[in-house]
Scaffold this motif. Structure first.
Motif, PDB file in Angstrom:
ATOM      1  N   GLY A  56      15.456   8.257   3.560  1.00  0.00           N
ATOM      2  CA  GLY A  56      15.320   9.679   3.244  1.00  0.00           C
ATOM      3  C   GLY A  56      14.452   9.880   2.014  1.00  0.00           C
ATOM      4  O   GLY A  56      13.453  10.585   2.076  1.00  0.00           O
ATOM      5  N   LEU A  57      14.807   9.263   0.900  1.00  0.00           N
ATOM      6  CA  LEU A  57      13.991   9.398  -0.316  1.00  0.00           C
ATOM      7  C   LEU A  57      12.633   8.725  -0.143  1.00  0.00           C
ATOM      8  O   LEU A  57      11.603   9.252  -0.575  1.00  0.00           O
ATOM      9  N   ARG A  58      12.634   7.556   0.503  1.00  0.00           N
ATOM     10  CA  ARG A  58      11.369   6.863   0.739  1.00  0.00           C
ATOM     11  C   ARG A  58      10.463   7.719   1.631  1.00  0.00           C
ATOM     12  O   ARG A  58       9.270   7.848   1.383  1.00  0.00           O
ATOM     13  N   GLN A  59      11.033   8.333   2.666  1.00  0.00           N
ATOM     14  CA  GLN A  59      10.247   9.176   3.566  1.00  0.00           C
ATOM     15  C   GLN A  59       9.719  10.413   2.833  1.00  0.00           C
ATOM     16  O   GLN A  59       8.578  10.820   3.056  1.00  0.00           O
ATOM     17  N   LEU A  60      10.538  11.004   1.964  1.00  0.00           N
ATOM     18  CA  LEU A  60      10.069  12.150   1.167  1.00  0.00           C
ATOM     19  C   LEU A  60       8.922  11.744   0.251  1.00  0.00           C
ATOM     20  O   LEU A  60       7.942  12.477   0.099  1.00  0.00           O
TER      21      LEU A  60
ATOM     22  N   ALA B  32       0.846  -1.202   0.000  1.00  0.00           N
ATOM     23  CA  ALA B  32       0.000   0.000   0.000  1.00  0.00           C
ATOM     24  C   ALA B  32       0.877   1.247   0.000  1.00  0.00           C
ATOM     25  O   ALA B  32       2.032   1.221   0.438  1.00  0.00           O
ATOM     26  N   GLY B  33       0.293   2.339  -0.524  1.00  0.00           N
ATOM     27  CA  GLY B  33       0.988   3.617  -0.530  1.00  0.00           C
ATOM     28  C   GLY B  33       2.253   3.596  -1.363  1.00  0.00           C
ATOM     29  O   GLY B  33       2.278   3.067  -2.477  1.00  0.00           O
ATOM     30  N   VAL B  34       3.323   4.151  -0.820  1.00  0.00           N
ATOM     31  CA  VAL B  34       4.605   4.238  -1.519  1.00  0.00           C
ATOM     32  C   VAL B  34       5.126   2.846  -1.865  1.00  0.00           C
ATOM     33  O   VAL B  34       5.701   2.637  -2.930  1.00  0.00           O
ATOM     34  N   ASP B  35       4.897   1.873  -0.988  1.00  0.00           N
ATOM     35  CA  ASP B  35       5.324   0.502  -1.277  1.00  0.00           C
ATOM     36  C   ASP B  35       4.606  -0.053  -2.506  1.00  0.00           C
ATOM     37  O   ASP B  35       5.174  -0.849  -3.255  1.00  0.00           O
TER      38      ASP B  35
ATOM     39  N   ILE C 245       5.789  11.450   2.346  1.00  0.00           N
ATOM     40  CA  ILE C 245       5.239  12.772   2.678  1.00  0.00           C
ATOM     41  C   ILE C 245       4.484  13.336   1.477  1.00  0.00           C
ATOM     42  O   ILE C 245       3.372  13.844   1.605  1.00  0.00           O
ATOM     43  N   GLY C 246       5.090  13.250   0.288  1.00  0.00           N
ATOM     44  CA  GLY C 246       4.419  13.722  -0.921  1.00  0.00           C
ATOM     45  C   GLY C 246       3.138  12.954  -1.187  1.00  0.00           C
ATOM     46  O   GLY C 246       2.108  13.536  -1.548  1.00  0.00           O
ATOM     47  N   TYR C 247       3.174  11.653  -0.992  1.00  0.00           N
ATOM     48  CA  TYR C 247       1.985  10.822  -1.222  1.00  0.00           C
ATOM     49  C   TYR C 247       0.871  11.182  -0.239  1.00  0.00           C
ATOM     50  O   TYR C 247      -0.291  11.272  -0.620  1.00  0.00           O
ATOM     51  N   ARG C 248       1.214  11.420   1.011  1.00  0.00           N
ATOM     52  CA  ARG C 248       0.184  11.811   1.996  1.00  0.00           C
ATOM     53  C   ARG C 248      -0.455  13.146   1.634  1.00  0.00           C
ATOM     54  O   ARG C 248      -1.658  13.339   1.819  1.00  0.00           O
ATOM     55  N   GLY C 249       0.338  14.072   1.096  1.00  0.00           N
ATOM     56  CA  GLY C 249      -0.229  15.334   0.622  1.00  0.00           C
ATOM     57  C   GLY C 249      -1.199  15.098  -0.525  1.00  0.00           C
ATOM     58  O   GLY C 249      -2.282  15.688  -0.574  1.00  0.00           O
ATOM     59  N   PHE C 250      -0.820  14.213  -1.448  1.00  0.00           N
ATOM     60  CA  PHE C 250      -1.722  13.872  -2.547  1.00  0.00           C
ATOM     61  C   PHE C 250      -3.000  13.247  -2.013  1.00  0.00           C
ATOM     62  O   PHE C 250      -4.096  13.554  -2.502  1.00  0.00           O
ATOM     63  N   LEU C 251      -2.907  12.384  -1.005  1.00  0.00           N
ATOM     64  CA  LEU C 251      -4.108  11.741  -0.445  1.00  0.00           C
ATOM     65  C   LEU C 251      -5.075  12.771   0.135  1.00  0.00           C
ATOM     66  O   LEU C 251      -6.292  12.621   0.000  1.00  0.00           O
ATOM     67  N   ARG C 252      -4.546  13.813   0.764  1.00  0.00           N
ATOM     68  CA  ARG C 252      -5.425  14.874   1.283  1.00  0.00           C
ATOM     69  C   ARG C 252      -6.191  15.526   0.133  1.00  0.00           C
ATOM     70  O   ARG C 252      -7.397  15.751   0.224  1.00  0.00           O
TER      71      ARG C 252
END
Length: 135
Positions: A110-114, A84-87, A117-124
């Motif tokens: 670091g890149l995975r965490q970035l 799910a998500g980035v995975d 964060i970007g994906y969570r913004g898209f989900l909003r």
């Protein structure tokens, strides 16, 4: 679907997709991205499943429509495992030409965490957009 092997002329079955991707067909960004991935997936490695087109009976066992729409999901055909998500994005990239050589970025600290964060913004944004469509 049957295909003909060009060298032997023998009919062969189309390869089974490696993964199932469950996406929000009502999301314009999702449709654009899936359209692009479909065009480059000439080997048929991915089965694209629009969550909105599924009846409740067609939903995967143990998954609700809200859960599938709330976060991007990929199911491996080999073992039935879920990502799910980035995975999920990383799993798609690993089976697509061109992108498979870049899939490692999702495992770089670091890149995975970035990316998350970007994906969570898209989900909003996506939740807001879905609420507008329903309202």
């Amino acid at each position: 679907m049957a295909i003909i092997d060009q060298t032997s002329g023998i009919e062969a079955s189309a390869p089974m997709p490696a993964i199932d991707v469950f996406y929000d067909g009502g999301c314009p960004v999702c449709r654009i991205e899936v359209g692009y991935y479909r065009r480059i997936d000439r080997a048929g490695a991915v089965r694209w499943i629009d969550i909105e087109s599924l009846t409740d009976a067609e939903l995967p066992a143990g998954k609700t429509r809200d859960a599938l729409l709330g976060r991007f999901h990929v199911r491996d055909q080999a073992d039935g495992g879920w990502h799910a998500g980035v995975d999920a994005f990383a799993r798609i990239w690993r089976v697509l030409p061109v992108w498979r050589r870049f899939a490692f970025v999702f495992s770089v600290p670091g890149l995975r965490q970035l990316a998350e964060i970007g994906y969570r913004g898209f989900l909003r944004w996506q939740r807001w957009h879905r609420a507008r469509r329903a309202g």
